[in-house]
Design a protein around this motif. Structure first.
Motif, PDB file in Angstrom:
ATOM      1  N   UNK A   1      48.513  47.546  46.066  1.00  0.00           N
ATOM      2  CA  UNK A   1      48.442  46.645  47.285  1.00  0.00           C
ATOM      3  C   UNK A   1      48.028  45.216  46.751  1.00  0.00           C
ATOM      4  N   UNK A   2      48.967  44.331  46.917  1.00  0.00           N
ATOM      5  CA  UNK A   2      48.719  42.778  46.289  1.00  0.00           C
ATOM      6  C   UNK A   2      48.091  42.044  47.470  1.00  0.00           C
ATOM      7  N   UNK A   3      46.851  41.876  47.720  1.00  0.00           N
ATOM      8  CA  UNK A   3      46.262  40.918  48.586  1.00  0.00           C
ATOM      9  C   UNK A   3      46.476  39.411  48.018  1.00  0.00           C
ATOM     10  N   UNK A   4      45.549  39.325  46.938  1.00  0.00           N
ATOM     11  CA  UNK A   4      45.718  37.908  46.189  1.00  0.00           C
ATOM     12  C   UNK A   4      45.019  36.692  46.817  1.00  0.00           C
ATOM     13  N   UNK A   5      44.547  36.554  47.927  1.00  0.00           N
ATOM     14  CA  UNK A   5      43.942  35.682  48.465  1.00  0.00           C
ATOM     15  C   UNK A   5      42.897  35.871  49.583  1.00  0.00           C
TER      16      UNK A   5
ATOM     17  N   UNK B   1      35.005  30.416  44.821  1.00  0.00           N
ATOM     18  CA  UNK B   1      34.703  31.512  43.625  1.00  0.00           C
ATOM     19  C   UNK B   1      35.662  32.692  44.259  1.00  0.00           C
ATOM     20  N   UNK B   2      35.432  33.145  45.362  1.00  0.00           N
ATOM     21  CA  UNK B   2      36.018  34.203  45.970  1.00  0.00           C
ATOM     22  C   UNK B   2      37.748  34.110  45.686  1.00  0.00           C
TER      23      UNK B   2
ATOM     24  N   UNK C   1      42.503  36.456  43.271  1.00  0.00           N
ATOM     25  CA  UNK C   1      43.764  36.330  42.472  1.00  0.00           C
ATOM     26  C   UNK C   1      43.834  37.250  41.335  1.00  0.00           C
ATOM     27  N   UNK C   2      42.489  37.224  40.775  1.00  0.00           N
ATOM     28  CA  UNK C   2      42.347  38.201  39.521  1.00  0.00           C
ATOM     29  C   UNK C   2      42.320  39.822  39.889  1.00  0.00           C
TER      30      UNK C   2
ATOM     31  N   UNK D   1      35.699  45.403  42.288  1.00  0.00           N
ATOM     32  CA  UNK D   1      36.897  44.500  42.182  1.00  0.00           C
ATOM     33  C   UNK D   1      37.844  45.792  41.420  1.00  0.00           C
ATOM     34  N   UNK D   2      38.952  45.335  42.044  1.00  0.00           N
ATOM     35  CA  UNK D   2      40.252  46.212  41.450  1.00  0.00           C
ATOM     36  C   UNK D   2      41.647  45.454  41.142  1.00  0.00           C
TER      37      UNK D   2
END
Length: 253
Positions: free
Chosen positions: A94-98, A138-139, A144-145, A209-210
């Motif tokens: 799952x790519x949330x990214x934001x 920071x979040x 994105x990471x 974090x994943x």
């Protein structure tokens, strides 16, 4: 008796004997060459190689399972399976990214229910608070990471009526529908709020974090935690080096 001259006309209807005579005299332009269709060239199939497989979708690769042309090429058979596995694994991530803004009506769906499958980090904030803006920055970088971890933000009093402004910003971590961690105020993420310090706090006890590349086994979890700790140390060292360089520059003046 009248002398009749019959002029022969080509079957194609493009010229007559009279026209030919006029062309010789220069009274008509030269006759256009007869149309010839281009020579037939059979379509060439793309060569079956790695690049050929790389262009294919998961469905197209599945359709090749019974392709007779691949029966005698063990390398291509194995490469097809490899590409199929890669595409299936990528689809799972799952790519949330934001950092997604939500309202109180979204909370159950976006946080409680979503946390049954993924870690969810909720930021309680208010506009106009410098500390909130710093943490949200920071979040954004962490989101994105680590695109397989879900980050959301919600106005504090929309989430919890009368929530004290002195507690802002607040981070709440959810997993399997339950709260797994709460971090109140900017001081909870360290003296200097950086993406690395926030990551370290979030992963103090569990790998929140994943990046979507790590598995669920213990070695994968430890790899995530080790990566977060390494990034934190690298950031601290860099900050000290930058400070030393600034001090040297000031003293040289």
């Amino acid at each position: 008796m009248a002398d009749y001259h019959f002029v022969y006309k080509d079957v194609e209807g493009t010229s007559t004997q009279w026209d030919d005579i006029q062309r010789k005299l220069g009274n008509l332009p030269a006759k256009a060459p007869a149309f010839k269709p281009p020579a037939y060239t059979p379509e060439q199939d793309d060569p079956k190689d790695q690049a050929w497989f790389d262009k294919m979708t998961e469905e197209e690769l599945e359709d090749l399972e019974d392709d007779k042309d691949l029966d005698d090429d063990r390398f291509l058979q194995e490469y097809r399976k490899k590409r199929l596995t890669e595409l299936r694994e990528a689809a799972k991530v799952k790519r949330y990214g934001s950092v997604t803004p939500i309202s109180s009506s979204d909370f159950t769906r976006e946080v409680t229910q979503a946390s049954t499958e993924d870690w969810v980090v909720v930021c309680l904030y208010k506009d106009g608070f410098a500390e909130c803006g710093l943490l949200l920055g920071c979040l954004d970088e962490l989101a994105s990471r680590y695109p397989a971890t879900k980050f959301v933000k919600i106005i504090s009093t929309d989430c919890i009526p009368n929530y004290p402004d002195c507690n802002l910003p607040t981070l709440v971590v959810y997993r399997h529908g339950a709260v797994k961690g709460t971090h109140v105020g900017l001081k909870s993420v360290g003296r200097r709020c950086t993406p690395e310090s926030v990551a370290l706090v979030l992963c103090q006890s569990e790998p929140v974090l994943n990046d979507g590349k790590s598995g669920d086994d213990d070695s994968s979890r430890e790899a995530v935690m080790a990566g977060v700790r390494r990034q934190f140390i690298e950031r601290v060292v860099k900050d000290h080096e930058d400070k030393d360089n600034d001090d040297d520059g000031y003293n040289s003046d």
